[in-house]
Design a protein around this motif. Structure first.
Motif, PDB file in Angstrom:
ATOM      1  N   ALA A 333       0.858  -1.180   0.000  1.00 18.80           N
ATOM      2  CA  ALA A 333       0.000   0.000   0.000  1.00 18.80           C
ATOM      3  C   ALA A 333       0.895   1.231   0.000  1.00 18.80           C
ATOM      4  O   ALA A 333       1.776   1.367   0.847  1.00 18.80           O
ATOM      5  CB  ALA A 333      -0.905   0.003   1.224  1.00 18.80           C
ATOM      6  N   THR A 338      -8.179   3.354   3.035  1.00 18.19           N
ATOM      7  CA  THR A 338      -9.242   2.351   3.118  1.00 18.19           C
ATOM      8  C   THR A 338      -9.418   1.706   1.747  1.00 18.19           C
ATOM      9  O   THR A 338      -9.469   2.401   0.722  1.00 18.19           O
ATOM     10  CB  THR A 338     -10.568   3.000   3.548  1.00 18.19           C
ATOM     11  N   VAL A 339      -9.491   0.378   1.725  1.00 15.47           N
ATOM     12  CA  VAL A 339      -9.672  -0.347   0.466  1.00 15.47           C
ATOM     13  C   VAL A 339     -11.075  -0.080  -0.073  1.00 15.47           C
ATOM     14  O   VAL A 339     -12.076  -0.352   0.600  1.00 15.47           O
ATOM     15  CB  VAL A 339      -9.459  -1.860   0.668  1.00 15.47           C
ATOM     16  N   ILE A 354      -7.310   1.878  -3.348  1.00 14.20           N
ATOM     17  CA  ILE A 354      -7.286   2.386  -1.977  1.00 14.20           C
ATOM     18  C   ILE A 354      -7.595   3.875  -1.981  1.00 14.20           C
ATOM     19  O   ILE A 354      -7.027   4.635  -2.778  1.00 14.20           O
ATOM     20  CB  ILE A 354      -5.905   2.144  -1.323  1.00 14.20           C
ATOM     21  N   HIS A 356      -7.230   7.349  -0.076  1.00 17.99           N
ATOM     22  CA  HIS A 356      -6.395   8.021   0.910  1.00 17.99           C
ATOM     23  C   HIS A 356      -7.016   9.374   1.261  1.00 17.99           C
ATOM     24  O   HIS A 356      -8.068   9.742   0.723  1.00 17.99           O
ATOM     25  CB  HIS A 356      -4.978   8.214   0.359  1.00 17.99           C
ATOM     26  N   LYS A 361      -6.223   8.683  -4.451  1.00 19.09           N
ATOM     27  CA  LYS A 361      -6.492   7.251  -4.529  1.00 19.09           C
ATOM     28  C   LYS A 361      -5.323   6.596  -5.259  1.00 19.09           C
ATOM     29  O   LYS A 361      -4.664   7.220  -6.097  1.00 19.09           O
ATOM     30  CB  LYS A 361      -7.789   6.964  -5.298  1.00 19.09           C
ATOM     31  N   ILE A 374      -7.203  -8.530   2.788  1.00 19.98           N
ATOM     32  CA  ILE A 374      -7.500  -7.376   1.942  1.00 19.98           C
ATOM     33  C   ILE A 374      -8.873  -7.551   1.288  1.00 19.98           C
ATOM     34  O   ILE A 374      -9.094  -8.480   0.510  1.00 19.98           O
ATOM     35  CB  ILE A 374      -6.420  -7.185   0.856  1.00 19.98           C
ATOM     36  N   ARG A 379      -9.189  -1.112   6.406  1.00 19.39           N
ATOM     37  CA  ARG A 379      -8.181  -0.060   6.510  1.00 19.39           C
ATOM     38  C   ARG A 379      -6.791  -0.678   6.397  1.00 19.39           C
ATOM     39  O   ARG A 379      -6.541  -1.763   6.932  1.00 19.39           O
ATOM     40  CB  ARG A 379      -8.302   0.691   7.837  1.00 19.39           C
ATOM     41  N   ILE A 386      -0.627  -5.630   0.084  1.00 20.60           N
ATOM     42  CA  ILE A 386      -2.034  -5.674  -0.328  1.00 20.60           C
ATOM     43  C   ILE A 386      -2.258  -6.652  -1.479  1.00 20.60           C
ATOM     44  O   ILE A 386      -3.402  -6.915  -1.858  1.00 20.60           O
ATOM     45  CB  ILE A 386      -2.559  -4.270  -0.696  1.00 20.60           C
TER      46      ILE A 386
END
Length: 462
Positions: A333, A338-339, A354, A356, A361, A374, A379, A386
Motif C-alpha cells: 500500500a 481504506t480499500v 485504496i 487516501h 487514490k 485485503i 483499513r 495488499i
C-alpha cells in the motif's frame, strides 16, 4: 518467559553424566563464539560473560565446521568414546524429525532430545524456519551409533544443547550470551549496488532494508542510484564479551549523496506522540504521504502517457506506471487508507483500489492474488502487503500496473510532488537536535566528516 533453573552437576548427576555435561558446556560455549573459556568451580552451572572488546564487522554467529572442531576437541578429554559429528539444515516444509532422520538419528532418541527443548519452552516447533542448522553428535563406540548430543541455535544470542546422561535419557540446557550494545558506522562509494557494498563492509540485511525504506519516498533505487554515489549508515549492534558481533539492530542514521539526491535522516522518537520516524537535519520527517514506488526490485517497463497498447494495438493514454517483476513479488500500500475495491475488474484482472486522505487514490492491477485480509472496507497502513504481482486480465506478462488518482484525475506517479510528513518545532525540535548530536558524535568518532547539515538549511545553534 522465566529462565530455567541451572542444573547442579554435583548434587544430581553421576560421574558419567558430569562428563557428558562438561562436554555440553564446551560445545555450547563454542557455539556462542568459538573462544569462550569456561570458568572454574561452578562454571557448568552458569557461564558468565563479563569482558568487552571493540566490535568487528558482523559475521555469522555460528559456523558448523567450528562447532564440529569444538566437539572433537572436547572429546579428547574423554578418549573412551568415539564421536562422529554431522550437521544439516532444515528445509522448506521439513519437521525437526525429518531433519534428524536425514542425519541418521534413531527416532526415539531424536524425540527424547527434542522434547528437552520443547518441555523447557526453549523452542517452538511451529515457528521453525528453513535454514535452521542442527548439529548431531553420535557415539560410535563398539560399532554402534547412538545419538550423543544435539545442538542448535535458537537465536543469535541463544543456543540449545541436549546431551545424553549416564542413565540414557537426555538433559537439555539453554546458554545465552551477555550482549553489549554498541553503534557501528559503514560508509562507502557505490560500485555495484548499495546492498553489495554495505554487506561487504559488515552491515546486515536489516540495515540495508532500513536504508531502502528511509529513502523509498525520495529515490527509485532501480533507476536513480549510480556508480560513484556515496552512502553512510550508522546502526545498532550487539557484541559478545570478546567484541564479536552477534546481531544487528535498527539503522540510526542514513545518508545518500548521489546524482539524484543528497540527503540524510536521523532516527528519533518524539516524546509527545512516541512515534519513531526518521528526520532530516532540520527536523522534517522522511515519511511522505505516498511512497514513490509500491514494489521493491522491479523494472519500470512502461511509463505514464500515450502509448501503443500491446494487446489492442491502438495508441491511447496509459494512465499508470508499469513495473515488471516476477509473479508473487509483494505489492505494498503506497499510503494509509481504506480499500475501496479488491476484486476482478475487467482488463485490470485482480485489482485493488485504496482511498487516501485529501482526494488521493491509488490502484494496483493484474495481481496474482490479494494480501491477507485485503477486502473492500478494510483499513490499511502504508507499506502493508495488499497483493502480489501477477498477469491477470489484459496482460502480456507478470507486472504491476500502478495508478495514482487525485480528485478524480489520473496523474504521473513518478513526477508527483507529494506532501511531507511531520516537521518538528519548539521543544520537539530541541529533543531531536539532542539525538542528532549524539549520533553525529558516533559518526565523528568513526571517521565521518559532518557536512550534510547544510544540505537543506542551517540547523539552529544550541
Amino acid at each position: 518467559m522465566p529462565r530455567p533453573a541451572p542444573y547442579s552437576l554435583d548434587d544430581h548427576l553421576s560421574k558419567g553424566a558430569r562428563s557428558a555435561l562438561a562436554l555440553a558446556a564446551v560445545v555450547s560455549v563454542a557455539l556462542l563464539s568459538g573462544v569462550y573459556v569456561a570458568q572454574q568451580g561452578k562454571a557448568a552451572e552458569q557461564t558468565a560473560f563479563t569482558s568487552y572488546a571493540e566490535a568487528q564487522p558482523l559475521q555469522p554467529a555460528i559456523a558448523a565446521p567450528a562447532l564440529a572442531t569444538s566437539l572433537l576437541s572436547a572429546e579428547a578429554a574423554a578418549p573412551a568414546k568415539t564421536l562422529e559429528t554431522v550437521s544439516g539444515k532444515l528445509k522448506r516444509n521439513d519437521t525437526m524429525i525429518d531433519l534428524l532422520d536425514r542425519l541418521g538419528a534413531d527416532r526415539s532418541d531424536a524425540y527424547a532430545a527434542l522434547n528437552t527443548f520443547y518441555d523447557g519452552e526453549h523452542l517452538d516447533p511451529r515457528r521453525l524456519r528453513p535454514g535452521l542448522e542442527v548439529t548431531a553428535t553420535f557415539d560410535t563406540e563398539n560399532e554402534s551409533r547412538r545419538l550423543h548430543s544435539l545442538a542448535l541455535s535458537a537465536a543469535p544470542e541463544k543456543n540449545l544443547l541436549a546431551t545424553r546422561t549416564a542413565r540414557g535419557d537426555f538433559v537439555g540446557a539453554a546458554l545465552e550470551a551477555r550482549l553489549t550494545p554498541m553503534r557501528r558506522r559503514v560508509a562507502a562509494t557505490i560500485e555495484t549496488s548499495i546492498y553489495e557494498t554495505a554487506r561487504e563492509l559488515g552491515a546486515g540485511d536489516q540495515q540495508v532494508v532500513d536504508f531502502a525504506k528511509i529513502f523509498a519516498y525520495d529515490v527509485d533505487f532501480q533507476r536513480e542510484i549510480h556508480p560513484g554515489d556515496k552512502f553512510e549508515i550508522v546502526y545498532e549492534a550487539w557484541v559478545d564479551e570478546r567484541g564479536n558481533p552477534v546481531k544487528g539492530g535498527e539503522a540510526l542514521y542514513a545518508e545518500l549523496d548521489g546524482k539524484a539526491l543528497k540527503r540524510a535522516f536521523y532516527r528519533h522518537t518524539p516524546s509527545d506522540d512516541g512515534v519513531t520516524d526518521y528526520f532530516d537535519p532540520n527536523g522534517e520527517s522522511a515519511t511522505k504521504f505516498l511512497m514513490k514506488t509500491p514494489i521493491n526490485g522491479a523494472r519500470l517497463s512502461s511509463r505514464f502517457g500515450k502509448r501503443r497498447h500491446p494487446i489492442s494495438g491502438y495508441t491511447r493514454m496509459h494512465k499508470g506506471t508499469d513495473f515488471a517483476a516476477a509473479t508473487g513479488t509483494p505489492v505494498y500500500a503506497a499510503g494509509h487508507g481504506t480499500v475501496e475495491r479488491a476484486s476482478r475488474y475487467g482488463g485490470y484482472g485482480h485489482y485493488v483500489r485504496i482511498r487516501h486522505a485529501n482526494g488521493y487514490k491509488t490502484a494496483y492491477a493484474h495481481l496474482s492474488r490479494y494480501g491477507s485480509g485485503i477486502k473492500s472496507g478494510r483499513r490499511v497502513r502504508q507499506g502493508q502487503v495488499i497483493g502480489y504481482v501477477g498477469s491477470t486480465g489484459a496482460s502480456t506478462g507478470p507486472h504491476l500496473h500502478y495508478e495514482v488518482i487525485v480528485n478524480g484525475k489520473h496523474v504521473n506517479a513518478m513526477s508527483l510532488r507529494l506532501p511531507t510528513g511531520r516537521k518538528l518545532s519548539g521543544d520537539m525540535l530541541d529533543e531531536f537536535l539532542t539525538t542528532k548530536r549524539e549520533i553525529d558524535a558516533v559518526r565523528v568518532a568513526q571517521g565521518a566528516e559532518i557536512e550534510i547539515a547544510a544540505v537543506s538549511a542551517e540547523v539552529p545553534a544550541q
